[in-house]
Design a protein around this motif. Structure first.
Motif, PDB file in Angstrom:
ATOM      1  N   SER A 175      -9.648 -14.504   3.621  1.00 47.95           N
ATOM      2  CA  SER A 175     -10.158 -14.228   2.279  1.00 47.95           C
ATOM      3  C   SER A 175     -10.401 -12.737   2.121  1.00 47.95           C
ATOM      4  N   THR A 176     -10.031 -12.204   0.971  1.00 47.48           N
ATOM      5  CA  THR A 176     -10.178 -10.771   0.725  1.00 47.48           C
ATOM      6  C   THR A 176     -11.062 -10.500  -0.471  1.00 47.48           C
ATOM      7  N   ASN A 177     -11.632  -9.315  -0.477  1.00 46.45           N
ATOM      8  CA  ASN A 177     -12.490  -8.877  -1.560  1.00 46.45           C
ATOM      9  C   ASN A 177     -12.243  -7.387  -1.781  1.00 46.45           C
ATOM     10  N   TYR A 178     -12.212  -6.969  -3.046  1.00 48.48           N
ATOM     11  CA  TYR A 178     -11.932  -5.583  -3.375  1.00 48.48           C
ATOM     12  C   TYR A 178     -12.919  -5.032  -4.381  1.00 48.48           C
ATOM     13  N   ALA A 179     -13.180  -3.760  -4.271  1.00 49.01           N
ATOM     14  CA  ALA A 179     -13.949  -3.074  -5.284  1.00 49.01           C
ATOM     15  C   ALA A 179     -13.098  -3.027  -6.553  1.00 49.01           C
ATOM     16  N   ILE A 180     -13.749  -3.114  -7.690  1.00 46.94           N
ATOM     17  CA  ILE A 180     -13.019  -3.105  -8.957  1.00 46.94           C
ATOM     18  C   ILE A 180     -12.165  -1.846  -9.105  1.00 46.94           C
ATOM     19  N   SER A 181     -12.667  -0.740  -8.620  1.00 44.07           N
ATOM     20  CA  SER A 181     -11.980   0.531  -8.763  1.00 44.07           C
ATOM     21  C   SER A 181     -10.650   0.618  -8.020  1.00 44.07           C
ATOM     22  N   VAL A 182     -10.448  -0.242  -7.022  1.00 42.76           N
ATOM     23  CA  VAL A 182      -9.216  -0.184  -6.233  1.00 42.76           C
ATOM     24  C   VAL A 182      -8.357  -1.424  -6.372  1.00 42.76           C
ATOM     25  N   LYS A 183      -8.858  -2.432  -7.045  1.00 38.50           N
ATOM     26  CA  LYS A 183      -8.131  -3.681  -7.189  1.00 38.50           C
ATOM     27  C   LYS A 183      -6.801  -3.449  -7.894  1.00 38.50           C
ATOM     28  N   GLY A 184      -5.739  -3.975  -7.298  1.00 39.19           N
ATOM     29  CA  GLY A 184      -4.412  -3.787  -7.845  1.00 39.19           C
ATOM     30  C   GLY A 184      -3.686  -2.599  -7.255  1.00 39.19           C
ATOM     31  N   ARG A 185      -4.410  -1.712  -6.596  1.00 39.31           N
ATOM     32  CA  ARG A 185      -3.812  -0.539  -5.972  1.00 39.31           C
ATOM     33  C   ARG A 185      -3.870  -0.587  -4.453  1.00 39.31           C
ATOM     34  N   PHE A 186      -4.969  -1.115  -3.926  1.00 36.42           N
ATOM     35  CA  PHE A 186      -5.165  -1.188  -2.482  1.00 36.42           C
ATOM     36  C   PHE A 186      -4.976  -2.616  -1.992  1.00 36.42           C
ATOM     37  N   THR A 187      -4.509  -2.747  -0.760  1.00 30.94           N
ATOM     38  CA  THR A 187      -4.349  -4.046  -0.140  1.00 30.94           C
ATOM     39  C   THR A 187      -4.881  -4.006   1.281  1.00 30.94           C
ATOM     40  N   ILE A 188      -5.792  -4.916   1.589  1.00 32.71           N
ATOM     41  CA  ILE A 188      -6.319  -5.000   2.935  1.00 32.71           C
ATOM     42  C   ILE A 188      -5.592  -6.120   3.677  1.00 32.71           C
ATOM     43  N   SER A 189      -5.303  -5.893   4.935  1.00 33.18           N
ATOM     44  CA  SER A 189      -4.631  -6.888   5.751  1.00 33.18           C
ATOM     45  C   SER A 189      -5.031  -6.685   7.199  1.00 33.18           C
ATOM     46  N   GLY A 190      -4.627  -7.615   8.038  1.00 33.07           N
ATOM     47  CA  GLY A 190      -4.926  -7.485   9.446  1.00 33.07           C
ATOM     48  C   GLY A 190      -5.285  -8.807  10.057  1.00 33.07           C
ATOM     49  N   SER A 191      -5.893  -8.733  11.221  1.00 34.68           N
ATOM     50  CA  SER A 191      -6.248  -9.926  11.967  1.00 34.68           C
ATOM     51  C   SER A 191      -7.585  -9.717  12.661  1.00 34.68           C
ATOM     52  N   THR A 192      -8.536 -10.529  12.306  1.00 30.46           N
ATOM     53  CA  THR A 192      -9.828 -10.455  12.989  1.00 30.46           C
ATOM     54  C   THR A 192      -9.689 -10.895  14.437  1.00 30.46           C
ATOM     55  N   ARG A 193      -8.743 -11.772  14.687  1.00 29.75           N
ATOM     56  CA  ARG A 193      -8.501 -12.251  16.046  1.00 29.75           C
ATOM     57  C   ARG A 193      -7.942 -11.133  16.932  1.00 29.75           C
ATOM     58  N   GLU A 194      -7.084 -10.298  16.356  1.00 27.35           N
ATOM     59  CA  GLU A 194      -6.511  -9.174  17.092  1.00 27.35           C
ATOM     60  C   GLU A 194      -7.350  -7.910  16.964  1.00 27.35           C
ATOM     61  N   SER A 195      -8.408  -7.981  16.187  1.00 25.65           N
ATOM     62  CA  SER A 195      -9.336  -6.867  15.995  1.00 25.65           C
ATOM     63  C   SER A 195      -8.664  -5.657  15.362  1.00 25.65           C
ATOM     64  N   THR A 196      -7.778  -5.921  14.408  1.00 25.13           N
ATOM     65  CA  THR A 196      -7.104  -4.840  13.705  1.00 25.13           C
ATOM     66  C   THR A 196      -7.165  -5.089  12.207  1.00 25.13           C
ATOM     67  N   VAL A 197      -7.284  -4.019  11.459  1.00 32.56           N
ATOM     68  CA  VAL A 197      -7.311  -4.126  10.012  1.00 32.56           C
ATOM     69  C   VAL A 197      -6.630  -2.902   9.415  1.00 32.56           C
ATOM     70  N   TYR A 198      -5.969  -3.110   8.282  1.00 29.41           N
ATOM     71  CA  TYR A 198      -5.243  -2.045   7.621  1.00 29.41           C
ATOM     72  C   TYR A 198      -5.647  -1.974   6.156  1.00 29.41           C
ATOM     73  N   LEU A 199      -5.464  -0.814   5.592  1.00 28.67           N
ATOM     74  CA  LEU A 199      -5.700  -0.637   4.166  1.00 28.67           C
ATOM     75  C   LEU A 199      -4.529   0.137   3.595  1.00 28.67           C
ATOM     76  N   GLN A 200      -3.693  -0.560   2.843  1.00 27.79           N
ATOM     77  CA  GLN A 200      -2.574   0.073   2.169  1.00 27.79           C
ATOM     78  C   GLN A 200      -3.076   0.585   0.832  1.00 27.79           C
ATOM     79  N   MET A 201      -2.986   1.887   0.638  1.00 34.44           N
ATOM     80  CA  MET A 201      -3.495   2.513  -0.568  1.00 34.44           C
ATOM     81  C   MET A 201      -2.330   3.081  -1.365  1.00 34.44           C
ATOM     82  N   ASN A 202      -2.086   2.501  -2.525  1.00 29.08           N
ATOM     83  CA  ASN A 202      -1.028   2.955  -3.414  1.00 29.08           C
ATOM     84  C   ASN A 202      -1.632   3.511  -4.692  1.00 29.08           C
ATOM     85  N   GLY A 203      -0.846   4.299  -5.382  1.00 31.21           N
ATOM     86  CA  GLY A 203      -1.318   4.870  -6.636  1.00 31.21           C
ATOM     87  C   GLY A 203      -2.606   5.644  -6.468  1.00 31.21           C
ATOM     88  N   LEU A 204      -2.661   6.456  -5.434  1.00 27.74           N
ATOM     89  CA  LEU A 204      -3.888   7.191  -5.128  1.00 27.74           C
ATOM     90  C   LEU A 204      -4.294   8.132  -6.260  1.00 27.74           C
TER      91      LEU A 204
END
Length: 120
Positions: A56-85
Motif C-alpha cells: 500500500s502506498t501513500n503520497y503527499a498531495i504536492s507530489v501525487k501524480g509525479r512521484f512513485t514510491i516502490s521497493g520491498s520491505t522484505r529486501e529492505s530497499t525503497v525507491y522514489l522515482q521523481m518526475n516532473g521536478l
C-alpha cells in the motif's frame, strides 16, 4: 542497529527526473513501512511517500501524480522515482524505516539524507 543509506540525489533542471534509492541493513525485526520524507531549507520535515509491507502506498498531495514510491520491505530497499521536478521539490530527502508488527518490535530509523536541488 538499523542503518539506512540514501543515494540518487543531485542537481536537476525543472521538468527533469531523479530516482532516489535507500537500502537498510542491520534489521533485527521485519520492516512494516518504508517512507521518504523531505526537508527544505527553513521548513519543517514532511512526508513525501510511504509504502507498507503489503504494498500500500501513500503520497503527499504536492507530489501525487509525479512521484512513485516502490521497493520491498522484505529486501529492505525503497525507491522514489521523481518526475516532473519543480524548484519547490528542492530539499534534503530522508529515508525512514518503521520496523515491527508487534509492540515489542516497533522501531523508527532515519537515513542521513540526500540533497535534491531543482534549478535551471
Amino acid at each position: 542497529q538499523v542503518q539506512l543509506v540514501e543515494s540518487g540525489g543531485g542537481l536537476m533542471q525543472p521538468g527533469g527526473s531523479l530516482r532516489l534509492s535507500c537500502a537498510a541493513s542491520g534489521n533485527r525485526f521485519p520492516i512494516n513501512t518504508m517512507s521518504w520524507y523531505r526537508q527544505a531549507s527553513g521548513k519543517e520535515r514532511e512526508l513525501v511517500a510511504s509504502i507498507t509491507s503489503r504494498g500500500s502506498t501513500n503520497y503527499a498531495i504536492s507530489v501525487k501524480g509525479r512521484f512513485t514510491i516502490s521497493g520491498s520491505t522484505r529486501e529492505s530497499t525503497v525507491y522514489l522515482q521523481m518526475n516532473g521536478l519543480k524548484p519547490e521539490d528542492t530539499a534534503v530527502y530522508y529515508c525512514k524505516v518503521d520496523t515491527g508488527f508487534t509492540i515489542e518490535q516497533i522501531g523508527h530509523y532515519w537515513g542521513r539524507g540526500t540533497q535534491v536541488t531543482v534549478s535551471s
